[in-house]
Write an enzyme that holds these catalytic residues in place. Structure first.
Site, PDB file in Angstrom:
ATOM      1  N   THR A  22      54.523  33.473  12.380  1.00  0.00           N
ATOM      2  CA  THR A  22      53.154  32.932  12.431  1.00  0.00           C
ATOM      3  C   THR A  22      52.167  34.063  12.292  1.00  0.00           C
ATOM      4  OG1 THR A  22      53.277  33.066  14.822  1.00  0.00           O
ATOM      5  CG2 THR A  22      53.670  30.945  13.813  1.00  0.00           C
ATOM      6  N   LYS A  55      51.643  30.580  -8.564  1.00  0.00           N
ATOM      7  CA  LYS A  55      52.440  31.022  -7.409  1.00  0.00           C
ATOM      8  C   LYS A  55      52.665  29.834  -6.498  1.00  0.00           C
ATOM      9  CE  LYS A  55      51.311  31.961  -3.666  1.00  0.00           C
ATOM     10  NZ  LYS A  55      51.399  31.198  -2.393  1.00  0.00           N
ATOM     11  N   THR A  84      48.358  22.205  -7.907  1.00  0.00           N
ATOM     12  CA  THR A  84      49.412  22.881  -7.157  1.00  0.00           C
ATOM     13  C   THR A  84      48.845  24.039  -6.371  1.00  0.00           C
ATOM     14  OG1 THR A  84      51.598  23.835  -7.262  1.00  0.00           O
ATOM     15  CG2 THR A  84      50.013  24.604  -8.873  1.00  0.00           C
ATOM     16  N   GLU A 138      61.331  27.071  -2.114  1.00  0.00           N
ATOM     17  CA  GLU A 138      61.947  27.826  -1.014  1.00  0.00           C
ATOM     18  C   GLU A 138      63.422  27.490  -0.850  1.00  0.00           C
ATOM     19  OE1 GLU A 138      58.226  28.955   1.851  1.00  0.00           O
ATOM     20  OE2 GLU A 138      59.151  27.014   2.125  1.00  0.00           O
TER      21      GLU A 138
END
Lengths: 394, 394
Positions: free
Chosen positions: A394, A178, A189, A268
């Site tokens: 956040t 992931k 990673t 992303e």
């Protein structure tokens, strides 16, 4: 080796079971996974080098030290990082609770956690899981495991391959991973776990896995940001019997590389996988540094996004590395097999734009000063990256 | 020192004149500037360390070697980089043509060029300029000079200050700069030129300018990409007479810093200036490395863009540097004077969001392990950056 090409998602190899649940970390999607082996496994683990690593990493470093593991617990959507003394206590309680449920020693549990930084775990909800893990463990497909590990991933990452054992049987390697952002792994990673039923000596497994990770996850960069939670691990149950170690390394590398390419393509906001191969460097380390400079250049990443064959930005990114020996008169730059620098045979702009419009863009750089080579993996930089990260709560 | 606060744009100091024209490099805006001194000036020049530096940089390095310069020629919208042998010949002809027009030695001409990479100059049009430079030279304001140097800048960058000479007169320092992308200067920024009528010894000027640049342009990063054309130069005509060297260094630094902040705030797509100050480091170099890691983190840049006080990304960016001595238990992180880590006194989210909505965001980090400190300058990462760079024509 045989890459799995069935349309069925691969099951975890013999000797591994898993429990998947929603523990209510953030929403109603699965966010809690325990993968447990029937017995103690030979294991190799690589963890983030961040000085702001969380307690999951601290604990996992201890657990992995003796090359043995029996279980992995993954909490997604909360990293439990920068949570102070309370965070460490929580992580210890999580490790101990899982060990008790699975029936193994606490020092054989790997703890992995990713998501928001600076927020404590909802421990009451995690404790509720401890009593149900034991009954929940079952034979589960790898896609379900990878799905429960996701944070902002758009799809689960799974890869698998099989190989022959020394006695003529079949061993399999199944990997799950992931991670979409905060990805420029330093030693491993975000989260990647490989499971195999092959039987292998601990030192041989560790050496093979480190080499495989170096040429895969450690050659990946989505955004130059190294996570506080990076973890890559392989567990070998031994159920299938002994295998040839060299062949096992090839299989581990193939599975790691497949996962790496999936991670890059799902970076992303990413719309394209970018692969930068540097050859003719003084050594492999120099090839990797130059390749990383190109794959991390926001100007190269946006040019690829805009299907703009702006090779000037590629030579800029080569030029900005303080590397010895590079001579702009011997460097050659290509998109796929189309040489764009030096600009002797001019490739039609239409042909370059058409190539850049594809979902995979390969940039090749020959420095022509030595024998070193390396390939790195990344993605384009898009409006989507900005939206995801300017809006992430956040 | 006195910062100029008049609303009139500052004129170039005594002893300097300029010629500004449209040479038809790309469109009808001004793209050709020659700044010439009446006599040979004391000079200090800092140039890009890129191995793909263009012939302008190669030639300028030769011209600057003896600490003397009389003229600067700036071509904008074409970098003349990666143009091979022809590019070098063209740059030499440009230098020689300007020297002849101005009436100085070719080795006293600095050549600067920024814009598209890999395209030769339109030499026929540049040659037309040579015959008109001499008559064109006049007393010109610095804003006109800075405007003619722009590529994708949204506005010209000018700064100035004055100081008293040893004989009680007044000396001025006027600076112009350009650059919005491909900016993480290694030894100098994109293009920045300072002019002064102060009289100063060459070695003293060089030492003062290098220190001023180190704490200003070399502490700026828009996008981590180091240009092939970076040039910073100061020319001192001496017309105003001798000055105190220490005070001159303060004035040079003030003008460089003013220009640096203007460059950061006008970074491609930028909506906010970000300033990261690190203190309590083992030494200044470590403070700078940590500050650069934070200012260059795309996750920090997008968080600031989204007015999201996500300090988890700041500690991530501190953690990913392989720095000795950093202990997450002693680190302190603040937005302006509001401490967010360690999260002992929780600052209301509304107050943080309101602060982040401003046009200048100051992030302070105290490592609490030494006496080193450094401040760096950058900007947020926005949709605008992606649009500008995915659409920019090759």
């Amino acid at each position: 080796m045989d890459a799995a090409n069935s349309t069925e998602p691969p099951m975890l190899p013999d000797g591994f079971r898993a429990h998947i649940a929603n523990a209510g970390i953030k929403d109603s999607t699965d966010d809690f996974v325990v993968i447990a082996a029937e017995r103690n496994c030979t294991a190799s683990v690589m963890l983030t080098q961040s000085t702001f690593a969380g307690p999951s990493v601290t604990i996992s470093r201890q657990s992995a030290a003796n090359g043995k593991l029996q279980a992995i617990v993954v909490v997604s959507k909360n990293a439990n990082v920068a949570t102070g003394r309370r965070g460490l206590d929580d992580a210890m309680e999580l490790r101990n609770g899982v060990a008790l449920s699975v029936g193994c020693d606490p020092s054989d549990v790997l703890v992995a956690s990713t998501g928001v930084i600076g927020v404590p775990y909802p421990m009451a909800r995690l404790r509720e899981q401890f009593s149900v893990i034991g009954d929940g463990l079952g034979e589960i497909d790898a896609v379900s495991v990878a799905t429960a590990m996701m944070t902002t991933d758009t799809h689960p990452k799974v890869a698998s391959a099989t190989m022959e054992t020394l006695s003529g049987g079949t061993a399999s390697v199944v990997g799950v991973a992931k991670g979409v952002g905060m990805i420029e792994p330093d030693m491993a990673t975000m989260l990647a776990f490989l499971f195999t039923d092959a039987e292998v000596d601990p030192d041989a497994l560790d050496a093979a896995f480190r080499r495989a990770v170096e040429r895969s996850f450690n050659s990946l960069s989505v955004d130059t940001d190294t996570s506080t939670s990076d973890t890559a691990a392989v567990l070998a149950s031994g159920e299938a019997g002994p295998v040839d170690v060299t062949e096992l390394e090839d299989v581990l590398h193939a599975v790691c590389l497949d996962l790496t390419r999936q991670l890059a393509a799902d970076g992303e906001g990413a719309e394209k996988l970018i692969q930068v191969s540097v050859s003719g460097a003084l050594d492999n380390a120099q090839a990797k540094r130059v390749a990383k400079s190109v794959i991390n250049s926001p100007l190269v990443k946006t040019a690829v996004h805009g299907c703009d064959p702006n090779w000037g930005r590629i030579v800029m990114a080569i030029g900005k590395t303080p590397e010895p020996g590079i001579d702009q008169d011997t460097v050659m730059v290509s998109f796929s097999d189309m040489v764009v620098y030096p600009a002797t045979d001019v490739v039609p702009l239409d042909r370059l734009r058409e190539y850049l419009a594809g979902s995979v863009v390969e940039i090749s750089i020959d420095l022509n000063i030595g024998e070193g080579s390396w390939t790195v993996y990344g993605c384009d930089l898009t409006d989507g990256y900005i939206r995801i990260n300017a809006d992430y709560t956040t």
